[in-house]
Design a protein around this motif. Structure first.
Motif, short mmCIF file in Angstrom:
data_model
loop_
_atom_site.label_atom_id
_atom_site.label_comp_id
_atom_site.label_asym_id
_atom_site.label_seq_id
_atom_site.Cartn_x
_atom_site.Cartn_y
_atom_site.Cartn_z
N PHE A 6 -17.76 133.17 45.53
CA PHE A 6 -18.40 132.93 44.24
C PHE A 6 -19.29 131.69 44.34
O PHE A 6 -18.81 130.56 44.25
CB PHE A 6 -17.33 132.78 43.15
CG PHE A 6 -17.87 132.55 41.78
CD1 PHE A 6 -19.05 133.15 41.36
CD2 PHE A 6 -17.20 131.75 40.87
CE1 PHE A 6 -19.56 132.95 40.08
CE2 PHE A 6 -17.70 131.54 39.60
CZ PHE A 6 -18.88 132.14 39.20
N THR A 9 -24.71 127.25 41.00
CA THR A 9 -25.17 125.86 40.92
C THR A 9 -24.08 125.01 40.27
O THR A 9 -23.91 123.83 40.59
CB THR A 9 -26.47 125.80 40.10
OG1 THR A 9 -27.35 126.82 40.55
CG2 THR A 9 -27.17 124.47 40.28
N PHE A 10 -23.36 125.61 39.34
CA PHE A 10 -22.26 124.93 38.64
C PHE A 10 -22.72 123.58 38.08
O PHE A 10 -22.10 122.55 38.35
CB PHE A 10 -21.05 124.78 39.58
CG PHE A 10 -20.56 126.09 40.14
CD1 PHE A 10 -20.22 127.14 39.30
CD2 PHE A 10 -20.45 126.29 41.51
CE1 PHE A 10 -19.76 128.36 39.81
CE2 PHE A 10 -20.00 127.52 42.03
CZ PHE A 10 -19.66 128.55 41.18
N GLY A 16 -17.00 130.19 31.33
CA GLY A 16 -17.47 131.53 31.74
C GLY A 16 -17.22 131.75 33.23
O GLY A 16 -16.79 132.82 33.65
N LEU A 20 -14.68 134.61 34.71
CA LEU A 20 -15.27 135.55 35.67
C LEU A 20 -14.47 135.59 36.98
O LEU A 20 -14.14 136.65 37.51
CB LEU A 20 -16.70 135.08 35.91
CG LEU A 20 -17.62 135.70 36.95
CD1 LEU A 20 -19.04 135.27 36.65
CD2 LEU A 20 -17.27 135.31 38.34
N ILE A 103 -19.25 137.78 44.45
CA ILE A 103 -19.16 137.94 42.99
C ILE A 103 -20.45 137.40 42.35
O ILE A 103 -20.82 136.25 42.57
CB ILE A 103 -17.94 137.17 42.45
CG1 ILE A 103 -16.67 137.60 43.19
CG2 ILE A 103 -17.80 137.39 40.95
CD1 ILE A 103 -15.46 136.70 42.91
N ALA A 108 -27.74 137.28 38.22
CA ALA A 108 -27.88 136.99 39.65
C ALA A 108 -28.17 138.28 40.43
O ALA A 108 -28.98 138.28 41.36
CB ALA A 108 -26.62 136.30 40.17
N PRO A 131 -20.57 141.70 33.96
CA PRO A 131 -21.57 141.83 32.90
C PRO A 131 -22.00 140.47 32.33
O PRO A 131 -21.20 139.55 32.27
CB PRO A 131 -20.85 142.64 31.81
CG PRO A 131 -19.40 142.52 32.10
CD PRO A 131 -19.28 142.29 33.58
N ILE A 155 -19.12 136.63 27.64
CA ILE A 155 -18.97 135.20 27.34
C ILE A 155 -20.37 134.59 27.32
O ILE A 155 -20.99 134.43 28.37
CB ILE A 155 -18.13 134.47 28.42
CG1 ILE A 155 -16.83 135.21 28.74
CG2 ILE A 155 -17.89 133.02 28.03
CD1 ILE A 155 -15.72 135.06 27.75
N ILE A 157 -21.85 131.88 27.40
CA ILE A 157 -21.97 130.46 27.77
C ILE A 157 -22.87 130.38 29.00
O ILE A 157 -22.68 131.16 29.93
CB ILE A 157 -20.60 129.85 28.14
CG1 ILE A 157 -19.61 129.98 26.98
CG2 ILE A 157 -20.75 128.39 28.55
CD1 ILE A 157 -18.19 129.48 27.34
N ALA A 159 -24.82 127.32 31.66
CA ALA A 159 -24.93 125.90 31.97
C ALA A 159 -26.18 125.31 31.31
O ALA A 159 -26.16 124.16 30.85
CB ALA A 159 -24.97 125.72 33.49
N THR A 160 -27.25 126.09 31.24
CA THR A 160 -28.49 125.61 30.60
C THR A 160 -28.21 125.20 29.16
O THR A 160 -28.63 124.12 28.72
CB THR A 160 -29.55 126.74 30.61
OG1 THR A 160 -29.74 127.16 31.96
CG2 THR A 160 -30.86 126.29 30.02
#
Ligand code: ATP
Length: 192
Positions: A6, A9-10, A16, A20, A103, A108, A131, A155, A157, A159-160
């Motif tokens: 997985f 950028t985190f 989320g 996932l 994943i 992506a 999804p 979900i 959510i 990061a942006t």
């Protein structure tokens, strides 16, 4: 051994991502999910990215309490851009007995045709898709039999949006794990 891979950028890691990873672990019967923060995310070079060491810290804090989750700093430690096809190859060399499951969220997957050697990626790992708001299926240069679907509740959510909220002084509580929220505050990330 069935290994989930997985990458992301985190920036920052959020709830989320954790939902996932857990949904994938459960549905794909993975022994472990390996979180791999991107060192130099070449697909996101149009914005300023938080230093890799801090993104890595956040991923470590968020996954510390889950024995099935592990963090791999191979892309962070690597100079210059990292390509998923190379990361998978070096994982297979390090862990020859592992069956790899890459994943990806739907966004992506939609971008995957632009990555380096998508067919090479799919030849080394099954592609597990989660999804994320009903983005259409792109044309993919590999057989559909290499794709798997993971179900999870939508979900909304990203990061942006979290960076935006933080800059406006809005709460990140419950949107990121408590330890990540505290880290963002202590380190003064996503201000102004
Ligand atoms: P940004 O908004 O900065 O682009 P992001 O929230 O999409 O970030 P990434 O670190 O880029 O987070 O995502 C890593 C992976 O997690 C990608 O495969 C992405 O599709 C997936 N992902 C992130 N957030 C979600 C979510 N809320 N639901 C499903 N998949 C997600």
């Amino acid at each position: 051994m069935r290994l989930g891979v997985f990458g992301g950028t985190f920036d920052p890691l959020h709830t989320g991502h954790l939902i996932l990873a857990e949904a994938s672990r459960e549905q794909l019967q993975l022994d472990r999910v390996l979180f791999i923060p991107a060192g130099d995310p070449w697909r996101k070079s149009d914005r300023e990215i938080t230093p890799a060491s801090q993104r890595l810290d956040m991923v470590r804090l968020a996954t510390a309490d889950n024995p099935n989750f592990e963090v791999d700093d191979c892309e962070v430690a690597h100079e210059g851009p990292s390509y998923t096809v190379d990361t998978l190859r070096s994982l297979s060399q390090r862990l020859p007995e592992a069956e790899l499951y890459l994943i990806l969220g739907e966004d992506a997957l939609a971008d995957l045709p632009n990555w380096r050697d998508p067919a090479g990626i799919a030849s080394q790992a099954m592609i597990a898709v989660v999804p994320r708001g009903g983005i259409g299926m792109p044309w993919l240069p590999f057989p559909a039999s290499r794709l798997l679907r993971v179900e999870m509740p939508y979900i909304g959510i990203s990061a942006t949006e979290l960076r935006r909220r933080s800059r406006r002084g809005l709460s990140l509580r419950y949107l990121v794990p408590a330890a990540v929220e505290a880290y963002i505050r202590e380190q003064g990330l996503y201000r102004g």
